[in-house]
Enzyme design. Structure first.
Site, PDB file in Angstrom:
ATOM      1  N   HIS A  32      -7.142  -5.229  10.220  1.00 45.45           N
ATOM      2  CA  HIS A  32      -6.833  -4.839   8.887  1.00 45.45           C
ATOM      3  C   HIS A  32      -5.318  -5.555   8.144  1.00 45.45           C
ATOM      4  O   HIS A  32      -4.579  -5.663   9.082  1.00 45.45           O
ATOM      5  CB  HIS A  32      -6.870  -3.311   8.420  1.00 45.45           C
ATOM      6  N   GLU A  36      -9.727  -2.169   5.404  1.00 48.53           N
ATOM      7  CA  GLU A  36     -10.320  -2.117   6.944  1.00 48.53           C
ATOM      8  C   GLU A  36     -11.606  -2.962   6.994  1.00 48.53           C
ATOM      9  O   GLU A  36     -12.038  -3.584   6.068  1.00 48.53           O
ATOM     10  CB  GLU A  36     -10.723  -0.482   6.884  1.00 48.53           C
ATOM     11  N   ASP A  92       0.773  -1.166  -0.055  1.00 44.29           N
ATOM     12  CA  ASP A  92       0.032   0.054  -0.115  1.00 44.29           C
ATOM     13  C   ASP A  92       0.863   1.163  -0.099  1.00 44.29           C
ATOM     14  O   ASP A  92       2.157   1.121   0.341  1.00 44.29           O
ATOM     15  CB  ASP A  92      -0.958  -0.049   1.105  1.00 44.29           C
ATOM     16  N   ASN A 102      -7.332  -3.155  14.303  1.00 37.22           N
ATOM     17  CA  ASN A 102      -8.774  -3.519  13.879  1.00 37.22           C
ATOM     18  C   ASN A 102      -8.993  -4.565  13.099  1.00 37.22           C
ATOM     19  O   ASN A 102      -9.989  -4.873  12.315  1.00 37.22           O
ATOM     20  CB  ASN A 102      -9.359  -2.293  13.175  1.00 37.22           C
TER      21      ASN A 102
HETATM   22  C1  F6R Z   1       1.402  -1.613   6.237  1.00 33.79           C
HETATM   23  C2  F6R Z   1       0.114  -2.194   6.291  1.00 33.79           C
HETATM   24  C3  F6R Z   1      -0.375  -2.318   7.519  1.00 33.79           C
HETATM   25  C4  F6R Z   1       0.182  -2.748   8.722  1.00 33.79           C
HETATM   26  C5  F6R Z   1      -0.538  -2.998  10.221  1.00 33.79           C
HETATM   27  C6  F6R Z   1       0.161  -3.114  11.284  1.00 33.79           C
HETATM   28  O1  F6R Z   1       1.902  -1.623   4.883  1.00 33.79           O
HETATM   29  O2  F6R Z   1      -0.340  -2.613   5.131  1.00 33.79           O
HETATM   30  O3  F6R Z   1      -1.475  -3.307   7.508  1.00 33.79           O
HETATM   31  O4  F6R Z   1       0.890  -3.980   8.662  1.00 33.79           O
HETATM   32  O5  F6R Z   1      -1.441  -1.486  10.172  1.00 33.79           O
HETATM   33  O6  F6R Z   1       1.169  -1.723  11.370  1.00 33.79           O
HETATM   34  P1  F6R Z   1       2.319  -1.960  12.388  1.00 33.79           P
HETATM   35  O7  F6R Z   1       3.304  -3.004  12.175  1.00 33.79           O
HETATM   36  O8  F6R Z   1       2.828  -0.690  12.565  1.00 33.79           O
HETATM   37  O9  F6R Z   1       1.696  -2.218  13.828  1.00 33.79           O
END
Ligand code: F6R
Length: 241
Positions: free
Chosen positions: A138, A143, A67, A136
């Site tokens: 995701h 989401e 992303d 959450n």
């Molecule tokens: C990042 C992504 C997100 C993260 C998720 C966890 O490219 O797609 O899904 O993997 O938000 O983020 P952290 O590792 O910062 O807790």
């Protein structure tokens, strides 16, 4: 879904690096799906160490990131492009033209999404996808209540995600509200998936992911339908299992 619990973040990161290393031994021209955020930083550090020791070679790999924020130029310090450069790409021998990250400044987002998706397909699909997980549930920026059939698309970030990601920005107002993300379908087409989570803050969502049914309000739960998923967590993230 195979759950592997490591003692701590360091050993979790080392295990993930070994899995990537063995993937590249089997298939040096693997297509890797990469994530940003805090969780994979330790993995990337381990991969850099392996590269410096001459124990891994990235010269033939191709990468696709999950992303990118909408509206941030590539050279913005908070773009996921900058994140990947700083945390991995600048330190290994990946070929510049083998790096793919969605363009958050594209003039035509619909074409950008379609082209990203077809570029993944034309490279034969993703061999190994690295994922983190949001509080959450995701994966990527898919989401809660995203369509499981979604391919690469534009998403509006949840309040919870904006809140969680504000730590990287000067203020919450600076956090982009939209992003381009691979869809659940894109992720599910990967041949192998490693989802990593570390720390007590992820214990609740990991417990739901492992114990609960498949449901759109927990996007990561779709991974129960994938045949080759490893959930790689540390003891803190496993504390509610
Ligand atoms: C990042 C992504 C997100 C993260 C998720 C966890 O490219 O797609 O899904 O993997 O938000 O983020 P952290 O590792 O910062 O807790």
């Amino acid at each position: 879904m195979k759950v592997i619990v490591s003692k701590d973040y360091e050993s979790l990161s080392k295990k993930a690096a070994v899995l990537v290393q063995s993937q590249l031994m089997w298939k040096p021209d693997s297509v890797l799906g990469l994530a940003t955020g805090s969780t994979p930083v330790g993995l990337y550090q381990e991969l850099i160490k392996l590269y410096q020791q001459g124990d891994i070679d990235f010269s033939e790999i191709t990468s696709f990131n999950l992303d990118e924020y909408l509206g941030l130029p590539m050279d913005d310090q908070q773009s996921y492009y900058s994140f990947m450069r700083e945390n991995l790409f600048d330190h290994i021998n990946i070929r510049e033209d083998h790096i793919h990250i969605p363009n958050g400044m594209a003039e035509d987002f619909k074409s950008e999404c379609l082209n990203y998706e077809s570029s993944i397909s034309s490279h034969g699909g993703i061999d190994l996808q690295i994922l983190g997980i949001g509080h959450n549930g995701h994966i990527g920026f898919n989401e809660p209540n995203v369509e499981f059939e979604a391919k690469t698309h534009i998403v509006s970030l949840d309040e919870e995600t904006i809140e969680a990601n504000k730590r990287f920005f000067d203020s919450i107002e600076d956090v982009p509200k939209k992003a381009i993300s691979m869809g659940i379908k894109t992720i599910m087409k990967s041949k192998k998936i490693i989802l990593m989570a570390s720390g007590e803050g992820k214990a609740d969502i990991i417990s739901q992911l492992v114990k609960d049914d498949i449901k759109p309000d927990l996007p990561a739960s779709v991974l129960h339908l994938h045949e080759n998923v490893i959930i790689l967590i540390d003891e803190a993230a496993a504390s509610k299992l």
